[in-house]
Design a protein around this motif. Structure first.
Motif, mmCIF file in Angstrom:
data_model
loop_
_atom_site.group_PDB
_atom_site.id
_atom_site.type_symbol
_atom_site.label_atom_id
_atom_site.label_comp_id
_atom_site.label_asym_id
_atom_site.label_seq_id
_atom_site.Cartn_x
_atom_site.Cartn_y
_atom_site.Cartn_z
ATOM 1 N N THR A 205 12.607 24.730 -25.994
ATOM 2 C CA THR A 205 12.489 23.878 -24.603
ATOM 3 C C THR A 205 11.548 24.342 -23.758
ATOM 4 O O THR A 205 10.923 25.412 -23.871
ATOM 5 C CB THR A 205 13.724 23.975 -24.051
ATOM 6 O OG1 THR A 205 14.402 25.418 -23.823
ATOM 7 C CG2 THR A 205 15.044 23.102 -24.482
ATOM 8 N N THR A 206 11.024 23.329 -22.691
ATOM 9 C CA THR A 206 9.777 23.573 -22.145
ATOM 10 C C THR A 206 9.850 25.000 -21.150
ATOM 11 O O THR A 206 8.710 25.591 -21.222
ATOM 12 C CB THR A 206 9.403 22.407 -21.078
ATOM 13 O OG1 THR A 206 9.535 21.340 -22.017
ATOM 14 C CG2 THR A 206 8.022 22.431 -20.737
ATOM 15 N N LEU A 207 10.961 25.132 -20.468
ATOM 16 C CA LEU A 207 11.194 26.500 -19.491
ATOM 17 C C LEU A 207 10.563 27.724 -20.380
ATOM 18 O O LEU A 207 9.925 28.351 -19.936
ATOM 19 C CB LEU A 207 12.342 26.556 -19.090
ATOM 20 C CG LEU A 207 12.602 26.852 -17.564
ATOM 21 C CD1 LEU A 207 11.785 26.071 -16.485
ATOM 22 C CD2 LEU A 207 14.113 27.080 -17.183
ATOM 23 N N PRO A 236 8.466 11.778 -27.558
ATOM 24 C CA PRO A 236 9.646 11.849 -26.636
ATOM 25 C C PRO A 236 9.234 12.805 -25.241
ATOM 26 O O PRO A 236 8.057 13.665 -25.538
ATOM 27 C CB PRO A 236 10.856 12.631 -27.148
ATOM 28 C CG PRO A 236 10.508 12.358 -28.478
ATOM 29 C CD PRO A 236 9.075 12.156 -28.729
ATOM 30 N N PRO A 237 9.535 12.548 -24.007
ATOM 31 C CA PRO A 237 9.210 13.175 -22.968
ATOM 32 C C PRO A 237 9.097 14.823 -23.068
ATOM 33 O O PRO A 237 8.425 15.396 -22.696
ATOM 34 C CB PRO A 237 10.202 12.840 -21.788
ATOM 35 C CG PRO A 237 10.515 11.496 -22.252
ATOM 36 C CD PRO A 237 10.713 11.617 -23.793
ATOM 37 N N LEU A 238 10.264 15.231 -23.726
ATOM 38 C CA LEU A 238 10.241 16.761 -23.900
ATOM 39 C C LEU A 238 9.119 17.350 -24.905
ATOM 40 O O LEU A 238 8.572 18.355 -24.276
ATOM 41 C CB LEU A 238 11.801 17.069 -24.609
ATOM 42 C CG LEU A 238 11.739 18.624 -25.096
ATOM 43 C CD1 LEU A 238 11.987 19.610 -23.994
ATOM 44 C CD2 LEU A 238 13.043 18.712 -26.023
ATOM 45 N N VAL A 239 8.947 16.473 -25.876
ATOM 46 C CA VAL A 239 7.862 17.045 -26.618
ATOM 47 C C VAL A 239 6.473 16.850 -26.057
ATOM 48 O O VAL A 239 5.574 18.073 -26.100
ATOM 49 C CB VAL A 239 7.742 15.960 -27.981
ATOM 50 C CG1 VAL A 239 6.498 16.509 -28.696
ATOM 51 C CG2 VAL A 239 8.856 16.363 -28.817
ATOM 52 N N ARG A 241 5.842 17.283 -22.751
ATOM 53 C CA ARG A 241 5.739 18.550 -21.705
ATOM 54 C C ARG A 241 5.691 19.711 -22.687
ATOM 55 O O ARG A 241 4.876 20.406 -22.212
ATOM 56 C CB ARG A 241 7.278 18.548 -20.916
ATOM 57 C CG ARG A 241 7.570 17.702 -19.906
ATOM 58 C CD ARG A 241 8.696 17.972 -19.122
ATOM 59 N NE ARG A 241 9.865 18.161 -19.688
ATOM 60 C CZ ARG A 241 10.936 17.455 -19.976
ATOM 61 N NH1 ARG A 241 10.504 15.882 -19.561
ATOM 62 N NH2 ARG A 241 11.857 17.393 -20.525
ATOM 63 N N ASN A 242 6.209 19.996 -23.737
ATOM 64 C CA ASN A 242 6.010 21.120 -24.506
ATOM 65 C C ASN A 242 4.605 21.199 -24.984
ATOM 66 O O ASN A 242 3.934 22.347 -24.743
ATOM 67 C CB ASN A 242 6.684 21.033 -25.783
ATOM 68 C CG ASN A 242 8.007 21.454 -25.501
ATOM 69 O OD1 ASN A 242 8.600 21.674 -24.424
ATOM 70 N ND2 ASN A 242 9.190 21.209 -26.597
ATOM 71 N N LEU A 243 3.878 19.971 -25.309
ATOM 72 C CA LEU A 243 2.577 20.027 -25.686
ATOM 73 C C LEU A 243 1.713 20.323 -24.668
ATOM 74 O O LEU A 243 0.751 21.161 -24.594
ATOM 75 C CB LEU A 243 2.173 18.785 -26.270
ATOM 76 C CG LEU A 243 2.866 18.314 -27.805
ATOM 77 C CD1 LEU A 243 2.602 16.882 -28.222
ATOM 78 C CD2 LEU A 243 2.508 19.657 -28.744
ATOM 79 N N ALA A 244 2.069 19.707 -23.259
ATOM 80 C CA ALA A 244 1.026 20.002 -22.118
ATOM 81 C C ALA A 244 1.310 21.597 -21.833
ATOM 82 O O ALA A 244 0.344 22.048 -21.555
ATOM 83 C CB ALA A 244 1.610 19.234 -20.984
ATOM 84 N N SER A 245 2.460 22.276 -22.061
ATOM 85 C CA SER A 245 2.351 23.446 -21.680
ATOM 86 C C SER A 245 1.618 24.435 -22.951
ATOM 87 O O SER A 245 0.903 25.313 -22.175
ATOM 88 C CB SER A 245 3.850 23.893 -21.514
ATOM 89 O OG SER A 245 4.602 23.567 -20.688
#
Ligand code: NAP
Length: 459
Positions: A205-207, A236-239, A241-245
């Motif tokens: 998860t992103t956190l 998906p939004p979670l993915v 966000r993960n890629l951006a991080s």
């Protein structure tokens, strides 16, 4: 008040506590709950799984403490299902039994060399740094320059973070003292996290991902080059966000002299090599290919890499352990059920990871518990005719407590646990830490003993 039902919940991790809480909220029938736990301490993975540097997640234990204060709730520790008490005995005495046993084992890589020293399961490492009494003697070879963690889930990130976080930061946490001591002598300069698929398929998860960029004195490297060049459209939004991080972390310049945390994707270990202990890991380089359902899978391209490493931690998923006499799905690693009722069994239910497999976060267990308790109350509620004789008998709680004491003379009750808790917190105060954990069963029982009245039958 008349007690209509008395339910045993076996296991006192999050799923056990949420099941108890949901049962206690019922008013027709009113329910009494005894939670049985094989360790002398409650809270399951909140005490022994959540990483020590995640105190905010651990603070859910305050909610469990509130649940435990309910007048119809009792917690009994150091009582092991299958050893001290049997399923049959519980079913003879309680109206229903809910198994909240978690997923106590781990999946294997199934590669040659996996049995070498230095090849360990994340379940063991997590238990070791969290002071679980089954793992204080785990040998973790940290004398090599590189440690490998296999898997792209949150457990892999927890283990990787713990292996590279400076001891000066860890020693403010409730990490077990033995782990602190071993980690302070670590020679590891690089922690390599291997994903068999790509960054968009990782389950973390992103956190948790973002935290990797905040470890003091650690630089994060993402490999192989170009692996983050993925179009975000349709993901998906979670993915996304993960890629951006990952892109933010990977863009940072590397500093000299730092430890490295390397996230290497599209790699699978195919062999661990060494004489007696792990010295090298052979990796297959994978391509991503879609199956018939469109799911992207890792396919061995045939290319190989060999790397030096003294430690390989497999964080490739937890798996449940069968309970004698109950059905078990060995592939999914859980007990098959119908809305929480064990398939083919009356008055036996499941919650948490032993019910749904090792997925979701702590809060997922609330909804999960609601489903199981709804099923249980529908099965055993008014007019069901399924209750045991003696339901509503006011002496039953005391009889059950006395019986449990005969089965386990060193039973730990709430009073004993509070004594352990107080001793640990007091020891922590002196070191400005949340607590200093007692990590041996004998020490935990000794701390509890003074507060226990042997053979006491509770009201
Ligand atoms: P997980 O999320 O299922 O991750 C397992 C990982 O292992 C996946 O990346 C999987 O890859 C990989 N894997 C499986 N078999 C493999 C093999 N043979 N070779 C290489 N890789 C393999 O499980 P988890 O990390 O154990 O976490 C369990 C649950 O606890 C999750 O729900 C997690 O979110 C939760 N948890 C949460 C926190 C937190 O909130 N901070 C912390 C710890 C755990 P594929 O995807 O390719 O199968």
């Amino acid at each position: 008040m008349v007690d209509a039902l008395h339910v045993a919940v076996v296991g006192s991790g999050p799923s056990g506590f949420y099941a108890a809480d949901t049962l206690l909220a019922a008013d027709d029938p009113v329910v009494r709950v005894d939670v049985l736990e094989r360790l002398p301490t409650p809270w399951g993975l909140v005490r022994s799984g959540v990483a020590p540097d995640h105190p905010k997640i651990k603070s859910v234990a305050d909610t469990f403490d509130q649940i435990a204060e309910h007048e119809r709730f009792r917690w009994y520790g150091n009582v092991d299902l299958g050893v001290d008490v049997t399923r049959k005995e519980l079913l003879q005495r309680y109206d229903a039994v809910i198994y909240a046993l978690g997923a106590q084992s781990d999946r294997h890589l199934e590669v040659p060399g996996e049995q070498l020293l230095g090849s360990v399961a994340a379940t063991d490492v997590v238990g070791w740094y969290n002071g679980h009494p089954h793992y204080p003697d785990l040998e973790l070879p940290l004398h090599g320059e590189r440690a490998v963690v296999v898997g792209n889930g949150n457990v892999a990130l927890d283990v990787a973070r713990m292996l590279c976080t400076p001891v000066a930061d860890l020693n403010r946490t409730d990490i077990a003292d033995h782990a602190l001591e071993v980690l302070s002598r670590s020679s590891v300069r690089e922690v390599l996290v291997l994903g068999r698929r790509g960054p968009a398929q990782a389950t973390w998860t992103t956190l948790e991902l973002r935290e990797l960029g905040d470890i003091d004195g650690v630089d994060v490297v993402v490999e192989p080059p170009g692996v983050l060049d993925i179009a975000d459209d349709g993901l998906p939004p979670l993915v996304r966000r993960n890629l951006a991080s990952l892109r933010t972390i990977a863009d940072r310049p590397l500093r000299a002299g730092t430890r490295r945390l390397v996230l290497r994707f599209l790699r699978s270990p195919v062999a661990l090599r060494g004489s007696g202990h792990v010295e090298q890991v052979e990796l297959a380089c994978n391509d991503l290919v879609a199956d018939d359902a469109g799911r992207l899978l890792a396919r061995d391209s045939g290319a190989r890499e060999v790397i030096d490493a003294g430690l390989v931690v497999r964080a490739v998923g937890y798996v449940g352990v069968p309970v004698e006499g109950l059905p078990f799905d060995p592939v999914a690693g859980h007990i098959p059920h119908d809305e929480g009722r064990v398939v083919g069994h009356e008055r036996e239910y499941v919650v948490g990871w032993i019910k749904r497999g090792p997925t979701g976060v702590i809060g997922t267990n609330k909804k999960d518990a609601r489903e199981t308790v709804r099923r249980l109350l529908a099965d055993l509620g008014p007019g069901s005719g399924s209750r045991l004789d003696g339901a509503g008998d006011g002496d039953r709680p005391a009889r059950l407590a006395a019986w449990l004491h005969t089965k386990q003379p060193e039973l730990v009750t709430d009073a004993g646990w509070h004594a352990i808790d107080t001793a640990e917190r007091l020891a922590g105060e002196a070191q400005e830490r949340p607590r200093v954990k007692l990590v041996h069963t004998s020490d935990l029982l000794a701390a509890a003993r003074g507060a226990e009245e042997p053979g006491r039958a509770e009201p």
